[in-house]
Scaffold this active site. Structure first.
Site, PDB file in Angstrom:
ATOM      1  CD  GLN A   1      -2.793  -1.470   0.317  1.00 28.73           C
ATOM      2  OE1 GLN A   1      -3.814  -0.799   0.340  1.00 28.73           O
ATOM      3  NE2 GLN A   1      -2.579  -2.400  -0.617  1.00 28.73           N
TER       4      GLN A   1
ATOM      5  N   GLY B   1     -11.681   2.341   4.769  1.00 26.37           N
ATOM      6  CA  GLY B   1     -10.756   1.572   3.954  1.00 26.37           C
ATOM      7  C   GLY B   1      -9.926   2.417   3.005  1.00 26.37           C
ATOM      8  CG  HIS B   2      -7.377   0.266   0.296  1.00 30.48           C
ATOM      9  ND1 HIS B   2      -6.504  -0.718  -0.049  1.00 30.48           N
ATOM     10  CD2 HIS B   2      -8.586  -0.184  -0.090  1.00 30.48           C
ATOM     11  CE1 HIS B   2      -7.132  -1.709  -0.622  1.00 30.48           C
ATOM     12  NE2 HIS B   2      -8.411  -1.404  -0.659  1.00 30.48           N
ATOM     13  CG  ASN B   3      -7.215   3.977  -2.967  1.00 30.22           C
ATOM     14  OD1 ASN B   3      -6.637   2.949  -2.594  1.00 30.22           O
ATOM     15  ND2 ASN B   3      -6.631   4.910  -3.680  1.00 30.22           N
TER      16      ASN B   3
END
Length: 346
Positions: free
Chosen positions: A194, A235-237
């Protein structure tokens, strides 16, 4: 420290009725004493005006004549927040960088910033004026933190993140941990690095033990004015819009876009790769399956329009036990009629 009611009214730009007096604190109508200022926000508690011992009551003009002393407001809830700020004591007792903090020689910490013992400030970090880093906080390399921020004890801000001005991180908040990204292989789950970042804009507050994941690529972004409760997972993004309210134990899957002014009530579940439009409101314990239109109000799991959900739960659900009994009775009567007529079910 006590303040005269006249001085408090002047400070807030409000009018007051009754005799001037010392105000030493704020409490509820039920528990306030003669030196306290109380408040009436919800008409549900109107009856308590007759029994309260509060020295003064913050209320709207329509109720001001019901108490001997009133601080008159057109927006009681907003002005209550302003009053409490007058009496609130800030956390902490230190100024400057404590000798027991680790601050990397290449970090840039403003002279008016405070860093408590056992905090860690990494290489290339920039910390703006009047920002406070409490004990046990970790600020990773290359992170930039603006002015007037508060990082309460044991916050974690991993390397390469950007935090704007007047941001509050409550104890144990974690920003920039790896997003949940894995590739399935014959040998098991392979971790996908990541390598993105997290950007938090001005005037955001992030609750205790909330986690906001680093983007796989690009940026996980929390826009200005948004308030995030305790125990939230982002969460990511993910992109969260301006002035949203994200309530406790909500989980938001990767790459989801949340518009401006959205309310996600407690324990809302949002999957990855969906869009929630501006001004949408999602009721507690709802499960979102797909996109939510701007301005929509939804509830339930799976989430449906709130009006229909509350009607079905409030009107139909209580009738189900009786309906079940009636159906069972009708089935028995039908079976008896068929047997009498010699009719087979086959």
């Amino acid at each position: 420290m006590p303040i005269m009611l006249s001085a408090l009214a002047d400070k807030l730009g409000l009018e007051y009725t009754g005799a001037d007096r010392d105000i030493a604190g704020v409490n509820t109508l039920e528990k306030a004493g003669p030196d306290d200022l109380s408040f009436l926000v919800n008409p549900k508690y109107l009856h308590q005006l007759e029994t309260t011992k509060a020295g003064c009551v913050l209320t709207s003009g329509s109720y001001a004549d019901r108490v001997p002393c009133a601080l008159v407001s057109e927006n009681v809830y907003m002005d209550l927040a302003r009053v409490v700020n007058v009496f609130a004591r800030p956390q902490g007792c230190l100024e400057g960088v404590h000798a027991l903090a680790f601050v990397h020689p290449d970090a840039d910490v403003a002279d008016s910033a405070t860093v408590y013992p056992f905090a860690f400030v990494g290489e290339g970090v920039v910390i703006g004026p009047d920002t406070v880093i409490f004990a046990g906080a970790y600020v990773g390399e290359g992170t930039v933190i603006g002015k007037g921020c508060i990082l309460y004890p044991n916050c974690v801000v991993m390397g390469g993140l950007t935090i704007g001005d007047n941001v509050i991180l409550q104890p144990g908040a974690v920003l920039g941990g790896d997003g949940y990204g894995y590739a399935q292989t014959p040998l098991g789950h392979m971790k996908i690095p990541q390598i993105g970042t997290v950007a938090v804009e001005n005037d955001v507050e992030i609750g205790a033990n909330t986690a906001i994941d680093r983007a796989a690529l690009d940026t996980t972004r929390i826009r200005r004015g948004t308030k995030i409760d305790n125990l939230v997972q982002i969460g990511h993004n993910v992109e969260i819009g301006e002035h949203c309210l994200i309530i406790g134990q909500t989980g938001i899957g990767g790459s989801t876009v949340v518009g401006n002014g959205v309310v996600l009530a407690g324990q809302t579940g949002v999957p990855d790769n969906v869009t929630i439009g501006d001004g949408a409101m999602v009721a507690a314990q709802s499960g979102i399956l797909g996109d939510v239109e701007a301005g929509a109000k939804v509830a339930g799991s799976p989430a449906i329009p709130a009006k229909g959900y509350f009607k079905s739960m409030g009107v139909c659900m209580p009738k189900l036990p009786d309906l079940f009994k009636r159906v069972k009775k009708m089935e028995k009567e039908l079976a008896a009629l068929k047997a009498a007529a010699g009719v087979s079910d086959e």
